[in-house]
Design an enzyme around this catalytic site. Structure first.
Site, PDB file in Angstrom:
ATOM      1  N   ALA A 125    -101.907 -71.374  28.094  1.00  0.00           N
ATOM      2  CA  ALA A 125    -101.243 -71.499  26.469  1.00  0.00           C
ATOM      3  C   ALA A 125    -102.002 -72.134  25.918  1.00  0.00           C
ATOM      4  O   ALA A 125    -102.518 -72.296  25.255  1.00  0.00           O
ATOM      5  CB  ALA A 125    -100.706 -72.796  27.966  1.00  0.00           C
ATOM      6  N   GLY A 175    -103.004 -71.006  31.911  1.00  0.00           N
ATOM      7  CA  GLY A 175    -101.888 -70.020  31.514  1.00  0.00           C
ATOM      8  C   GLY A 175    -102.273 -68.299  32.306  1.00  0.00           C
ATOM      9  O   GLY A 175    -101.136 -67.356  32.463  1.00  0.00           O
ATOM     10  N   GLU A 230    -102.463 -67.933  35.552  1.00  0.00           N
ATOM     11  CA  GLU A 230    -101.188 -67.894  36.313  1.00  0.00           C
ATOM     12  C   GLU A 230    -100.313 -67.217  36.265  1.00  0.00           C
ATOM     13  O   GLU A 230     -99.798 -66.391  37.326  1.00  0.00           O
ATOM     14  CB  GLU A 230    -100.565 -69.294  35.366  1.00  0.00           C
ATOM     15  CG  GLU A 230    -101.270 -70.330  36.280  1.00  0.00           C
ATOM     16  CD  GLU A 230    -101.734 -70.983  35.795  1.00  0.00           C
ATOM     17  OE1 GLU A 230    -100.846 -71.715  33.982  1.00  0.00           O
ATOM     18  OE2 GLU A 230    -100.931 -72.273  36.429  1.00  0.00           O
ATOM     19  N   GLU A 250    -108.723 -75.732  32.802  1.00  0.00           N
ATOM     20  CA  GLU A 250    -107.559 -77.397  32.395  1.00  0.00           C
ATOM     21  C   GLU A 250    -108.205 -78.097  32.440  1.00  0.00           C
ATOM     22  O   GLU A 250    -107.847 -78.976  31.571  1.00  0.00           O
ATOM     23  CB  GLU A 250    -106.310 -77.295  32.531  1.00  0.00           C
ATOM     24  CG  GLU A 250    -104.882 -75.789  32.505  1.00  0.00           C
ATOM     25  CD  GLU A 250    -104.833 -74.513  33.337  1.00  0.00           C
ATOM     26  OE1 GLU A 250    -105.874 -74.029  33.484  1.00  0.00           O
ATOM     27  OE2 GLU A 250    -104.307 -73.590  33.303  1.00  0.00           O
TER      28      GLU A 250
HETATM   29  C1  3H9 Z   1    -102.673 -74.184  29.987  1.00  0.00           C
HETATM   30  O1  3H9 Z   1    -102.964 -72.962  29.945  1.00  0.00           O
HETATM   31  C2  3H9 Z   1    -102.337 -74.984  30.652  1.00  0.00           C
HETATM   32  C3  3H9 Z   1    -101.494 -74.002  31.796  1.00  0.00           C
HETATM   33  O2  3H9 Z   1    -101.401 -73.905  32.877  1.00  0.00           O
HETATM   34  C4  3H9 Z   1     -99.866 -74.461  31.698  1.00  0.00           C
HETATM   35  C5  3H9 Z   1     -99.150 -74.367  30.869  1.00  0.00           C
HETATM   36  C6  3H9 Z   1     -97.807 -75.284  31.031  1.00  0.00           C
HETATM   37  N1  3H9 Z   1    -104.306 -71.849  22.878  1.00  0.00           N
HETATM   38  O3  3H9 Z   1    -113.206 -71.000  21.479  1.00  0.00           O
HETATM   39  P1  3H9 Z   1    -112.840 -69.752  19.707  1.00  0.00           P
HETATM   40  C7  3H9 Z   1    -107.633 -70.431  19.237  1.00  0.00           C
HETATM   41  S1  3H9 Z   1    -104.654 -74.747  29.202  1.00  0.00           S
HETATM   42  C8  3H9 Z   1    -104.542 -72.105  21.150  1.00  0.00           C
HETATM   43  O4  3H9 Z   1    -113.550 -70.157  19.229  1.00  0.00           O
HETATM   44  P2  3H9 Z   1    -114.377 -67.451  21.391  1.00  0.00           P
HETATM   45  C9  3H9 Z   1    -109.499 -71.682  18.706  1.00  0.00           C
HETATM   46  O5  3H9 Z   1    -108.817 -72.749  19.043  1.00  0.00           O
HETATM   47  C10 3H9 Z   1    -105.198 -73.463  28.654  1.00  0.00           C
HETATM   48  N2  3H9 Z   1    -105.642 -72.315  20.305  1.00  0.00           N
HETATM   49  O6  3H9 Z   1    -112.881 -67.699  20.487  1.00  0.00           O
HETATM   50  C11 3H9 Z   1    -109.573 -71.265  17.635  1.00  0.00           C
HETATM   51  O7  3H9 Z   1    -109.443 -71.305  16.666  1.00  0.00           O
HETATM   52  P3  3H9 Z   1    -109.443 -71.031  14.513  1.00  0.00           P
HETATM   53  C12 3H9 Z   1    -106.587 -72.862  29.167  1.00  0.00           C
HETATM   54  C13 3H9 Z   1    -106.361 -71.355  21.492  1.00  0.00           C
HETATM   55  O8  3H9 Z   1    -113.880 -66.077  21.241  1.00  0.00           O
HETATM   56  C14 3H9 Z   1    -109.624 -69.259  18.064  1.00  0.00           C
HETATM   57  O9  3H9 Z   1    -108.603 -69.598  19.033  1.00  0.00           O
HETATM   58  N3  3H9 Z   1    -107.017 -71.994  28.371  1.00  0.00           N
HETATM   59  C15 3H9 Z   1    -106.760 -71.434  22.161  1.00  0.00           C
HETATM   60  O10 3H9 Z   1    -115.653 -68.399  21.360  1.00  0.00           O
HETATM   61  C16 3H9 Z   1    -110.591 -68.800  18.114  1.00  0.00           C
HETATM   62  O11 3H9 Z   1    -111.368 -69.242  19.979  1.00  0.00           O
HETATM   63  C17 3H9 Z   1    -108.057 -72.113  28.225  1.00  0.00           C
HETATM   64  O12 3H9 Z   1    -108.582 -73.341  28.158  1.00  0.00           O
HETATM   65  C18 3H9 Z   1    -105.251 -71.911  23.437  1.00  0.00           C
HETATM   66  N4  3H9 Z   1    -105.573 -71.646  24.220  1.00  0.00           N
HETATM   67  O13 3H9 Z   1    -113.642 -67.751  23.097  1.00  0.00           O
HETATM   68  C19 3H9 Z   1    -108.675 -71.748  27.195  1.00  0.00           C
HETATM   69  N5  3H9 Z   1    -108.022 -70.579  22.849  1.00  0.00           N
HETATM   70  O14 3H9 Z   1    -109.880 -69.856  14.925  1.00  0.00           O
HETATM   71  C20 3H9 Z   1    -109.497 -72.345  25.588  1.00  0.00           C
HETATM   72  C21 3H9 Z   1    -108.262 -70.870  21.585  1.00  0.00           C
HETATM   73  O15 3H9 Z   1    -108.288 -71.476  13.910  1.00  0.00           O
HETATM   74  N6  3H9 Z   1    -110.151 -71.391  24.766  1.00  0.00           N
HETATM   75  N7  3H9 Z   1    -107.479 -70.523  20.223  1.00  0.00           N
HETATM   76  O16 3H9 Z   1    -110.598 -72.076  15.253  1.00  0.00           O
HETATM   77  C22 3H9 Z   1    -110.772 -70.872  25.134  1.00  0.00           C
HETATM   78  O17 3H9 Z   1    -111.855 -71.565  26.535  1.00  0.00           O
HETATM   79  C23 3H9 Z   1    -111.631 -70.166  23.841  1.00  0.00           C
HETATM   80  O18 3H9 Z   1    -111.094 -70.455  23.196  1.00  0.00           O
HETATM   81  C24 3H9 Z   1    -111.923 -68.549  24.522  1.00  0.00           C
HETATM   82  C25 3H9 Z   1    -112.401 -67.241  23.313  1.00  0.00           C
HETATM   83  C26 3H9 Z   1    -113.266 -68.448  25.597  1.00  0.00           C
HETATM   84  C27 3H9 Z   1    -110.335 -68.275  25.036  1.00  0.00           C
END
Ligand code: 3H9
Length: 659
Positions: A62, A101, A104, A124
């Site tokens: 999400a 998500g 999901e 999450e």
């Molecule tokens: C969810 O899904 C809830 C659902 O079950 C239900 C919903 C109803 N959203 O980490 P990076 C940004 S909860 C918005 O440096 P990497 C991050 O801030 C979510 N922004 O890259 C950064 O911005 P900036 C569950 C996001 O290659 C840029 O993207 N998912 C999100 O080292 C690059 O990120 C997670 O918890 C996001 N979801 O790693 C996954 N994700 O450049 C969270 C990232 O402005 N994300 N950004 O600083 C991660 O674990 C890592 O970002 C990922 C990439 C492994 C994907």
């Protein structure tokens, strides 16, 4: 350009998601997906659909930035239900990470295929949440319930091969293919299934749980204990348990209620703040457009505990490392220390045999500084003495490439003075690692008065390349983390004299969620280090400042902590568990009497209020003095340096200090 587009190939439709950087499920993506299902269901020419993401990853979850704001329809659970109910089979083609998500959505699809480097998971819980769009309902209807609980409550992604073994993936493309070949392979797979009946949606299947009520209790109790106050892992496990015991419709409702309650709660707010705070640490205005120098060969001067840990961190991140020590014996001891770390990593399966051999081949040692001649960066980790440091930096200046970065790992010496011993002081900076250096994620990057942007940028890139978090600090006694530690240690000393006890303070800190109390930590680290610092600073100490002598009296008795069997606590031979010592209580009372303090009772809340108060007061001074850039950097330093519970956000978050 739209975040969702459809491409047609004969009887196949490819739904492209294009929402950089991580294809998060923003309102536009959700809306686009909903419309795509409708459009394709209405298209009788189409027999199958591939969900494919552009850029570096499948949908990573999400859009976290939307949490805390009113969420605009369509809601994710409805989008996923609609995909699952589609009259065409949907195939999720996964590269990069399918997280939260994103996974999901993939579970709503009828098939899941991936390349070998893909990772799948429900992170999450790390944001104080549980999956909120059917993850806890569909997962245990596809894979074993025990595996489902582990994946959802630990929050760690699994590799494509593990996912395949668990039954989470229908196919992994082997041998390894590049992400840009995935679409073609997914199309081949889809041709193969196009004529088959669409598999029943996961929400219409029974759960695969075989677990008894007792087994569930054991699992949930284990997770509760491990989570040390963080509620989301427990809630995640409870959601999977309920999902296994309810029909899917009920389970969806129950999951959603849990998700919303957690999303609106304090722990999730704190953890979401930490998620962005961590990424913020590397955003430094002055080096925004400055490219770091290449970092292929690294050097470490000094093979003690710190030097060896830093050297191991370099090797573990795939770099070549050169260690230099003053003579053959100390060099051998240093190289042995590095080897033991690598051996331990091999034993714990952090690295495989191949990598281990490669890392050993990447390590060289010498007793001459000219061995650093090809190094792009050299980190000095020798004895904490200004004279010694200046001498070695003069030598490093002569023996290294003029553009190489020279870093000192000093914990408290003035780096401006160290840099002055080099012809070009702009190539010197501080890199303050925490022990054990190959494990601890925090490295304070210390900027001097004259450090160049290029050096700073390379220092940041170096720390990131080690998989650690760099936090910018100016030059001062203790930099950010240790200066705050000194401040709250003093507060704890005051509380001892005022009526508390080491046991009570340690218990309060553990209950708060810290891994250990201050006095247990002091016994582990050794009381002599702090004693030496206090003696060094005695001459410049404000005579009007309150000074508590209790720790000095323990040191005068040779009680340096675990290594001497006695410190704040007593340690039986071979044990790391401290036992209360009446002598320590007596010393505390004697010192209180000498200081004229009337002792009184303390509550746990009062202890923690005073500790957090001391932390934030010192942190505010660090910000005012320009030593720290941002309040959120200070929170990250406390979390990564001292295990401050993430789910509390950090002292500045607690005190509501704006960034
Ligand atoms: C969810 O899904 C809830 C659902 O079950 C239900 C919903 C109803 N959203 O980490 P990076 C940004 S909860 C918005 O440096 P990497 C991050 O801030 C979510 N922004 O890259 C950064 O911005 P900036 C569950 C996001 O290659 C840029 O993207 N998912 C999100 O080292 C690059 O990120 C997670 O918890 C996001 N979801 O790693 C996954 N994700 O450049 C969270 C990232 O402005 N994300 N950004 O600083 C991660 O674990 C890592 O970002 C990922 C990439 C492994 C994907």
């Amino acid at each position: 350009m739209s975040a969702i587009s459809i491409e047609y190939h004969d009887k196949m439709a490819i739904v492209h998601v294009d929402n950089p950087p991580v294809n998060a499920l923003s309102q536009e993506v959700r809306q686009g997906l909903m419309e795509a299902v409708e459009t394709l269901d209405d298209n009788s020419e189409i027999s199958a659909v591939i969900l494919f993401c552009k850029g570096r990853t499948f949908i990573a979850g999400a859009d976290i930035r939307e949490f805390g704001k009113p969420i605009v329809a369509p809601h994710l659970p409805d989008v996923i239900d609609r995909i699952e109910a589609s009259t065409k089979p949907w195939v999720a083609a996964i590269h990069g990470t399918a997280l939260g998500g994103g996974l999901e959505v993939a579970l709503g699809c009828h098939y899941r295929v991936a390349i070998t480097s893909a990772k799948l998971g429900f992170p999450e819980v790390n944001l104080g949440l549980i999956p909120g769009a059917g993850g806890t309902v569909r997962l245990p209807r596809l894979i074993d319930a025990q595996d489902a609980v582990r994946i959802v409550s630990e929050g760690k992604p699994v590799s494509a091969s593990s996912a395949s073994q668990l039954g989470l993936l229908d196919h992994v493309f082997e041998p390894e293919i590049a992400a840009d070949e995935l679409l073609e392979k997914a199309m081949e797979f889809t041709v193969g299934i196009a004529d088959e009946a669409i598999p029943a949606g996961l929400s219409s299947r029974p759960s695969l749980s075989q677990l008894s009520a007792e087994a569930w209790d054991t699992i949930i109790n284990g997770i509760t204990k491990k989570s040390r106050g963080q509620i989301s892992p427990v809630e995640a496990a409870l959601a999977v348990q309920q999902s296994c015991q309810m029909d899917a419709d009920e389970a969806f409702k129950s999951e959603r209620q849990r998700f919303i309650k957690l999303r609106d709660g304090e722990q999730s707010k704190a953890l979401r703040y930490v998620f962005f705070a961590q990424r913020q640490t590397t955003k430094i205005k002055r080096i925004e457009n400055v490219s770091p120098l290449p970092l292929n060969i690294c050097g470490v001067l000094g093979g003690g505990t710190m030097g060896a840990g830093i050297c191991a961190a370099m090797l573990l991140s795939g770099k070549k490392a050169v260690m230099v020590e003053r003579d053959k014996d100390t060099l051998d001891a240093g190289l042995n220390r590095v080897n033991s770390i690598l051996q331990a990593s091999l034993k714990r399966k952090i690295i495989g045999e191949d990598k281990f051999n490669h890392m050993q081949a990447n390590l060289t040692g010498s007793i001459k500084h000219d061995a650093f001649c090809d190094c792009d960066i050299v980190v000095e980790a020798v004895f904490e003495d200004m004279g010694v440091k200046q001498q070695v930096f003069t030598s490093l200046d002569a023996e290294t490439k003029p553009e190489a970065v020279l870093a000192t790992n000093t914990s408290y010496l003035n780096i401006n003075e160290i840099a002055a011993s080099v012809k070009d002081p702009s190539r010197v900076l501080g890199l303050h690692f925490f022990s054990p250096a190959h494990i601890m994620k925090l490295v304070e990057v210390i900027s001097t008065d004259v450090v160049s942007d290029q050096t700073l940028s390379t220092g940041f890139a170096f720390v990131k390349s080690l998989g650690k978090t760099p936090i910018l600090s100016g030059v001062c006694e203790g930099f950010i983390a240790n200066r705050i530690l000194t401040a709250y240690r003093k507060e704890c000393d005051y509380m001892l004299e005022d009526g508390s006890s080491p046991q009570q303070i340690d218990a309060a800190m553990r209950d708060f969620g810290l891994p250990m109390g201050l006095f247990e930590m002091a016994d582990l680290a050794g009381l002599d280090i702090g004693w030496a610092t206090r003696k060094r600073l005695a001459a410049t100490r404000d005579p009007d400042e309150r000074y508590v002598r209790i720790a000095d009296r323990l040191c005068e008795l040779g009680r340096f902590g675990q290594k001497t069997g006695k410190g704040w606590y007593i340690y039986e031979v071979g044990s790391r568990t401290g036992i209360s010592d009446p002598l320590v209580d007596r010393i505390i009372k004697e010192e209180a009497a000498l200081s004229g303090v009337t002792r009184r009772e303390f509550t746990t809340d009062e202890i923690m209020d005073r500790i957090i108060g001391a932390m934030t007061k010192e942190a505010t001074s660090l910000l005012d003095e320009g030593i720290a850039e941002r309040a959120s950097d200070i929170d990250m330093a406390m979390i990564l340096g001292f295990g401050f519970p993430r789910w509390r956000g950090g002292p500045m978050f607690i005190s509501g200090t704006p960034n």
